[in-house]
Design an enzyme around this catalytic site. Sequence first.
Site: not given
Length: 421
Positions: A82, A197
């Site tokens: 990320t 996630h």
Amino acid sequence: DGSELVEVNNYVRSNQPEPSPEMFAAAEGRNLIVVTLESMQSFLINNEMNGEEITPFLNGLTQDKDTVYFPNFYHQTGLGKTSDSEFLLENSLYPLSGGAVFFTHSGNTFNSMAERLGENGYYTAVQHANTKSFWNRDMMYQSFNIEKFHDIESYTIGEGEAVNWGMKDIPFMEQSVDQMAEMPQPFYSRLLTLTNHHPFYLDEEDKLIEEFDSDSGTLNRYFQTARYLDESVEALFEDLKEQGLYENSVIVMYGDHYGISENHNEAMAQYLGKEVTPYESAQLQKVPFFVHIPGSGKGYVEEEIGGQIDMRPTIMHLMGIETEKDLQFGGDLFSDEHEEFVIFRDGRFITDENVYAGNVCYDIDTGEETDIAECEPHIERAQQELDYSESIINGDLLRFYDQENGQLILTKEEQEKLEKE
Ligand code: GP9
Ligand code: MN
């Protein structure tokens, strides 16, 4: 020293597409909301699983009159996941080949998008319901000149509002929009989602579609958490409307990186109905990119091939801010001059004709192996561009760059030395 920048600067200058006259300043003066869609891959969009749509809200946006959707857009992240995607977005520089640049170079000088927007009268923030030191964000955001980081401390997690990595995306969106309502306008805020996630866990009540049926529990659950993320984006749009922030904002959304790694190729092959070759694997690195400008009527599907490196110039130009003096490697995706050449952090690349992966050159349309000679000229250039970007980071070279004037900051000796060359 600063003279190391000369060659890089010349390279950047010779590869800069002009902004598109139709899209330049199309979102000028609006609030800019950028949503990071955690682990969202493009194969989910406009696709089905067990006969059910996976991302109905985002699918609707691909057809929406105010939304530009990019189906041929790739992530370019490395080990920093990320945070690498944030790095690409803010700086249009490549992340590092080893380690996360957020950890290794948080003290560097950058000319981030946040900083530029700040100079143009924007209040700048990031909203993310995780501890502030995760990925060393608290340090790196200072180098990006982001004014406010709404981390986990800014959120209230009620009963049943946490799962997997932390706060669920739907209540996260609601509280984030409440925070936006308090921000000075115009603002630039980034929302980092979390529910979709790995390992993709979800409470029963949030499972809106069935699991997939394969030997990979990870892939099986991924469809459900992706569906939940889709739902949270719909909630975001509703919350913005309720708070009166929707009409005067532009909402940009991008997938940060893959959710399903190559360890799940067999299960992926079962879902896709075809073998996951190195060619397919590269195509699976497509992540969605959306630009939603309420009331603009500017929506269409833009087939241009691009990557996360292109987000900064594309967005800055939409906001009506020139970037011709910026040291960045990407180009405006709306520009006629934009080059279709996407370099992955690991050296794979995509052109308008080829996919280069696993040391093999493929035809992009058929997926068939082609003569390596077709890829050869680009192999060197891809490595060159990654090296240039890496040299900027390793040498902290933006210290020697005067962004405002688009000039290198050189000592007299350096200048004289260059003149002699
Ligand atoms: C953590 C979130 C997820 O704060 O950004 O991180 P990732 O593992 O995807 O890099
Ligand atoms: Mn991520």
